[in-house]
Enzyme design. Structure first.
Site, short mmCIF file in Angstrom:
data_model
loop_
_atom_site.label_atom_id
_atom_site.label_comp_id
_atom_site.label_asym_id
_atom_site.label_seq_id
_atom_site.Cartn_x
_atom_site.Cartn_y
_atom_site.Cartn_z
N ASP A 173 -2.11 95.92 -60.70
CA ASP A 173 -3.20 96.64 -60.04
C ASP A 173 -3.73 95.72 -58.94
OD1 ASP A 173 -5.51 97.76 -59.14
OD2 ASP A 173 -6.31 98.25 -61.12
N LYS A 199 -9.05 100.05 -51.67
CA LYS A 199 -9.95 99.14 -50.95
C LYS A 199 -9.41 98.75 -49.56
CE LYS A 199 -12.52 98.15 -55.03
NZ LYS A 199 -12.08 98.06 -56.40
N TYR A 235 -10.32 96.35 -64.89
CA TYR A 235 -10.72 97.69 -64.49
C TYR A 235 -9.60 98.31 -63.67
CZ TYR A 235 -13.51 101.45 -62.37
OH TYR A 235 -13.99 102.67 -61.96
#
Ligand SMILES: *Cc1c(COP(=O)(O)O)cnc(C)c1O
Length: 447
Positions: free
Chosen positions: A258, A286, A163
């Site tokens: 990522d 995050k 993702y």
């Protein structure tokens, strides 16, 4: 889809366990649905894959969440990673409070942004420059655009089950949220966009080599979660990332890690630092905001020379580098940098959870796989190894549902999907771990 067996199991389960009171959450969820699509602002929050009503929260401190009915839970989501220090960390609260007195936002440069960039560079030594954005999605979308502008090529390779946020070009077998809803390819993404995203298999280097040789001189970037975290936690095979690195060097492809989930979590320099492979670009999110909406993409200076305002590849943001977000991120990163023992502690807590759950599962004879690296861990109810998207999707979701609700009811808040990693925070200590293992043992007895 309605499944009669799971519904019956669920009813039996509901009857046998004294339930905590969730009446206010249930009421709020029904009210939310009148003015918010599906009642939530991000789909995985809706509990679709585990059933039941999502919990509405009102406060959090350390390892604990308090919901609107006053129930307390040990938090294993930690806002999907950002609250790595636990909730309400004093250093972070103080930084945000004192910035709030000074200014919320300028839309103009501040020294604070330099301090954050320097803090990031201290922790991630291979990185030359870093541009701040507002989310992981933005970071990944921008990194890919930069890679395309830099190489003059159009296609990218991503991995099934990875993702990278919800930008159009990434919603091709995108893991977790999308996976949970059973819509790996979202309507609204055009074929034109989809054709520029090629899909390889995680941990299968040969599948990448094949795509590259079938699309000569066309691949701008390979984007990968160096440790996959959106189909459960899946660490890479020892040679996988090294293979990608040398392939990208050979073929003039930009390698993008990522690190939105792994950055500042698996080590100060993220997965790249822990595993010893350096990408050309990395994306963050995050942890980097310590709970505020922050993302970033950074990497090699010669590539960033192509980014506006130095170069023609456009990228911008009204609230990028927002002072309130920057102080929260800076305080979190600085704490991690000054207290490397945090990494030791969260890794140990996670390793202990792993070991203790494993012992109980073996005793009970339930098929399972536990994957773990550092403070990321996931439990799959299946026989075979979980190494990629295919093997991640064969788990027994009925067991997972019962497991999730038993834990929730016992005061342990886990991700409401088998495709999500658990995030361990520094605030989770021995008492919390013991309570979690007690609840887990209770769940296995209930089977
Ligand atoms: C969460 C996540 C994103 C998206 O970040 P948002 O801030 O939700 O847009 C991208 N990549 C990975 C690996 C993630 O875990």
């Amino acid at each position: 889809m309605w499944n009669p067996i799971s519904s019956i199991l669920f009813l039996i389960y509901k009857k046998n366990m004294a339930k905590i009171d969730l009446s206010r959450s249930i009421e709020l969820f029904s009210r939310a649905q009148k003015s918010i699509p599906g009642g939530v602002n991000s789909p995985v929050r809706a509990f679709k894959s585990v059933g039941g009503s999502p919990i509405f929260f009102k406060s959090a401190k350390g390892a604990y969440l308090t919901d609107e009915d006053g129930n307390q839970y040990i938090d294993y989501i930690n806002s999907w990673g950002p609250m790595i220090l636990g909730h309400g960390k004093e250093e972070v609260i103080d930084a945000v409070k004192s910035q709030a007195e000074k200014a919320f936002s300028f839309g103009a440069p501040t020294e604070l942004e330099i301090e954050v960039a320097e803090q990031i560079k201290t922790m991630v030594p291979w990185l030359d420059v870093v541009r701040m954005v507002n989310s992981g999605t933005e970071a990944c979308m921008s990194a890919v655009r930069l890679a395309r502008g830099y190489t003059g090529k159009n296609k990218i390779i991503k991995f099934a089950g990875c993702y990278h946020g919800h930008a159009d070009g990434f919603l091709i077998q995108a893991g977790s949220g999308a996976l949970t809803l059973g819509e790996p390819n979202s309507p609204g993404v055009t074929e034109g966009t989809a054709k520029d995203t090629l899909l390889a298999r995680f941990n299968d280097f040969a599948s990448v080599v094949e795509l590259v040789s079938n699309n000569p001189e066309e691949i701008a970037a390979i984007i990968v979660e160096p440790v996959a975290g959106n189909m459960g936690c899946i660490p890479p095979n020892p040679d996988f990332l090294v293979g990608l690195r040398s392939l990208c060097d050979r073929e003039n492809i930009v390698l993008i890690f990522d690190e939105v989930m792994t950055g500042f979590r698996l080590s100060p320099a993220g997965a790249a630092g822990r595993l010893g492979v350096e990408p050309d670009l990395a994306t963050y999110g995050k942890v980097i905001g310590g709970g505020m909406p922050v993302g970033a993409f950074g990497g090699k200076r010669h590539i960033f020379e192509h980014l506006a305002p130095n170069g023609p590849v456009y990228q911008a943001g009204t609230l990028s580098g927002n002072p309130l977000a920057m102080v929260s991120g800076k305080a979190t990163l600085k704490y991690l940098n000054d207290h490397p023992e945090v990494y030791q502690k969260i890794d140990n807590t996670t390793a202990n959870l792993h070991r203790e759950m494993e012992i109980l599962l073996l005793e009970k004879g339930v098929p399972f796989q536990i994957n773990r690296i550092g403070s990321m861990i996931s439990l799959h109810f299946c026989e075979g190894e979980v190494v990629d998207f295919e093997s991640a999707t064969v788990g027994n979701n009925e067991h997972f549902k019962l497991f999730f609700h038993h834990m929730l009811n016992s005061g342990v808040y886990l991700p409401p999907s088998a495709y999500e990693t658990w995030f361990i925070s520094d605030a989770i200590g021995n008492p919390e771990r013991e309570k979690t293992i007690d609840a887990f043992s209770g769940f296995l007895k209930s089977l």
